[in-house]
Design a protein around this motif. Sequence first.
Motif, short mmCIF file in Angstrom:
data_model
loop_
_atom_site.label_atom_id
_atom_site.label_comp_id
_atom_site.label_asym_id
_atom_site.label_seq_id
_atom_site.Cartn_x
_atom_site.Cartn_y
_atom_site.Cartn_z
N ASP A 1 5.45 -4.14 -3.74
CA ASP A 1 6.15 -5.33 -3.36
C ASP A 1 6.16 -5.22 -1.98
O ASP A 1 6.20 -6.19 -1.20
N GLU A 2 6.46 -3.95 -1.32
CA GLU A 2 6.60 -3.83 0.17
C GLU A 2 5.44 -4.19 0.74
O GLU A 2 5.25 -4.71 1.80
N TYR A 3 4.17 -3.71 0.06
CA TYR A 3 2.84 -3.87 0.87
C TYR A 3 2.47 -5.41 1.00
O TYR A 3 2.21 -6.03 1.78
N LYS A 4 3.08 -6.15 -0.23
CA LYS A 4 2.79 -7.54 -0.25
C LYS A 4 3.37 -8.41 0.89
O LYS A 4 3.06 -9.15 1.50
N LYS A 5 4.63 -7.65 1.17
CA LYS A 5 5.47 -8.46 2.18
C LYS A 5 5.13 -8.18 3.69
O LYS A 5 5.12 -8.80 4.47
N SER A 6 4.19 -7.01 3.64
CA SER A 6 3.88 -6.44 4.90
C SER A 6 2.63 -6.77 5.66
O SER A 6 1.74 -7.73 5.02
N ARG A 7 2.28 -6.35 6.82
CA ARG A 7 1.22 -6.74 7.56
C ARG A 7 0.21 -5.36 7.50
O ARG A 7 -0.90 -5.35 7.89
N GLY A 8 0.75 -4.33 6.57
CA GLY A 8 -0.13 -3.21 6.38
C GLY A 8 -0.99 -3.17 5.50
O GLY A 8 -1.22 -4.27 4.96
N GLU A 9 -1.90 -2.09 5.57
CA GLU A 9 -3.00 -2.00 4.78
C GLU A 9 -2.81 -0.66 3.95
O GLU A 9 -2.42 0.32 4.31
N LEU A 10 -3.20 -0.81 2.74
CA LEU A 10 -3.00 0.22 1.63
C LEU A 10 -4.63 0.61 1.16
O LEU A 10 -4.88 -0.08 0.39
N ILE A 11 -4.95 1.70 1.71
CA ILE A 11 -6.35 2.09 1.29
C ILE A 11 -6.50 3.47 0.33
O ILE A 11 -5.88 4.36 0.85
N PRO A 12 -6.76 3.33 -0.77
CA PRO A 12 -7.07 4.62 -1.50
C PRO A 12 -7.66 5.67 -1.23
O PRO A 12 -8.89 5.37 -0.76
N VAL A 13 -7.17 6.81 -1.28
CA VAL A 13 -8.13 7.96 -0.76
C VAL A 13 -8.65 8.61 -2.03
O VAL A 13 -9.79 9.34 -2.05
N ASP A 14 -7.88 8.60 -3.29
CA ASP A 14 -8.55 9.35 -4.34
C ASP A 14 -9.94 8.87 -4.63
O ASP A 14 -10.26 7.57 -4.52
N SER A 15 -10.90 9.39 -5.10
CA SER A 15 -12.40 9.37 -5.42
C SER A 15 -12.16 8.14 -6.12
O SER A 15 -12.99 7.11 -5.79
N GLU A 16 -11.70 8.06 -7.31
CA GLU A 16 -11.95 6.94 -8.27
C GLU A 16 -11.41 5.60 -7.64
O GLU A 16 -12.08 4.64 -7.79
N HIS A 17 -10.44 5.78 -7.05
CA HIS A 17 -9.52 4.49 -6.40
C HIS A 17 -10.53 3.95 -5.35
O HIS A 17 -10.48 2.69 -5.15
N SER A 18 -10.90 4.91 -4.62
CA SER A 18 -11.62 4.33 -3.27
C SER A 18 -12.84 3.78 -3.98
O SER A 18 -13.30 2.78 -3.68
N ALA A 19 -13.58 4.14 -4.94
CA ALA A 19 -14.75 3.74 -5.56
C ALA A 19 -14.47 2.33 -6.08
O ALA A 19 -15.19 1.26 -5.89
N LEU A 20 -13.24 2.19 -6.80
CA LEU A 20 -12.88 0.87 -7.41
C LEU A 20 -12.49 -0.18 -6.24
O LEU A 20 -12.75 -1.28 -6.24
N PHE A 21 -11.69 0.27 -5.24
CA PHE A 21 -11.38 -0.69 -4.08
C PHE A 21 -12.84 -1.20 -3.37
O PHE A 21 -12.95 -2.29 -3.22
N GLN A 22 -13.71 -0.03 -3.24
CA GLN A 22 -15.09 -0.84 -2.68
C GLN A 22 -15.76 -1.93 -3.65
O GLN A 22 -16.31 -2.85 -3.35
N LEU A 23 -15.66 -1.52 -5.04
CA LEU A 23 -16.37 -2.41 -5.82
C LEU A 23 -15.64 -3.62 -6.18
O LEU A 23 -16.09 -4.76 -6.42
N THR A 24 -14.23 -3.57 -6.21
CA THR A 24 -13.66 -4.89 -6.49
C THR A 24 -13.29 -5.74 -5.11
O THR A 24 -12.89 -6.89 -5.58
N GLU A 25 -13.59 -5.31 -4.10
CA GLU A 25 -13.19 -6.16 -2.90
C GLU A 25 -14.20 -7.45 -2.88
O GLU A 25 -13.35 -8.29 -2.58
#
Length: 383
Positions: free
Chosen positions: A130-154
């Motif tokens: 909820d906070e992320y959606k309201k903000s101008r910030g970026e949330l980038i996952p570091v864990d290897s699986e989530h980083s992989a999925l972040f790159q694939l789903t973008e």
Amino acid sequence: MRKVKVALLGATGSIGKSTLEILRKYRDRFELIAFSVHNNLEGFQRIVEEFSPKIGVITGAAELISPPIRTLYGREALIEVASLREVDIIVVATAGNMGVYPTIFGLKSGKRVALANKETLVSFGQIVIDEYKKSRGELIPVDSEHSALFQLTEKYGDQMEELILTASGGPFRNMSREEMEKVSIDDVLKHPVWRMGKKITVDSATLMNKGLEVIEAHWLFNLSPDRIKVLIHPQSILHGLVKMKDGAYLAHMSYPDMKIPIQYALTYPERWQCDFVSLDLSSLRPLEFYGPDTNRFPLLKLAYEALSFGGIMPCVMNAANDVAVESFLKGEIRFLDIEKVVFATFDSFVKESVPGKLSLEALERFNSEARAKATETVTRIKN
Ligand code: NDP
Ligand code: MG
């Protein structure tokens, strides 16, 4: 060129040290402004000598008699560092619940949060998103699986059907329950692929780590639990896969080293050379994939239940697991007792729990109550 200014929280841990390796390699492009340790004062001194940051934070009980730089203490200090105007990226690599505070305040102040800490999304996912959606910030996952999925789903996120997280299966992936009864702390800490902190290494052996990752994936990629799958892949070369609507799979492959996803979170959307490690595809052994056995690893199934239930249950489960793993590492309970503690705590809360949104304070209260309940079970098992 202006250097990217980094605050590294949990700088003395496994993720912290890998992040420092990247900052060391790219000294001309990154500057360490602030960092935190929990109690490791030697590590604190070493980081000050090598990187000359402006602010150091100590979150545990340790104190420096004559601090070499401006030194702040406790949770409020993490919030202060996360809100510093001059910081561009906050790497949240602390262990435990405290990571949620710099994450929220980093997002509020429009920064990039490179998030490794699991508890932040597992226990407080709704609040953080909820906070992320309201903000101008970026949330980038570091864990290897989530980083992989972040790159694939973008690129193709709207055309995907399900996400798949891979798991090495840990050191006991082929063991029977009878054999697991007898494993020692040393056996548990011998992870076949990754070198990580002790807590996450134990969680990898119970597959609770993958359960926590399923919950994180739910918040990061906004998918229901039935669309997030786990696949055992002992070689840990593929980190994440996306099944598309047309039945095609996209996969992310890399050498299993956390420096690759950490560096990506720091340089995104750019990719810089990462020559610490490389993957030689021609020398790979056959890659295997199979479904997880939740009869032998019931904590993975419980994580799905906690996520489906929602409300306080992921937080309660995580708190109980934290206490159980701590007790196991102290030699107070056996390996399979970890799940006993988690299940007993889960069952005692789920009866009265109602799904829905809660405040950070309320979740912290349930976290403490769940820890107390889990400690009671540990005491009963010990005696
Ligand atoms: P470590 O145990 O190696 O390091 C933890 C770091 O956080 C240390 O700097 C430690 O300081 C500090 N710390 C310890 N306890 C607390 C606390 N209660 N509050 C604030 N800071 C604390 O952990 P990892 O680096 O393995 O993991 C860090 C986080 O990243 C965890 O949430 C983990 O699940 C997640 N993660 C880790 C991965 C890995 O490969 N290691 C992969 C993906 C996610 P001190 O040295 O002074 O004790
Ligand atoms: Mg992982």
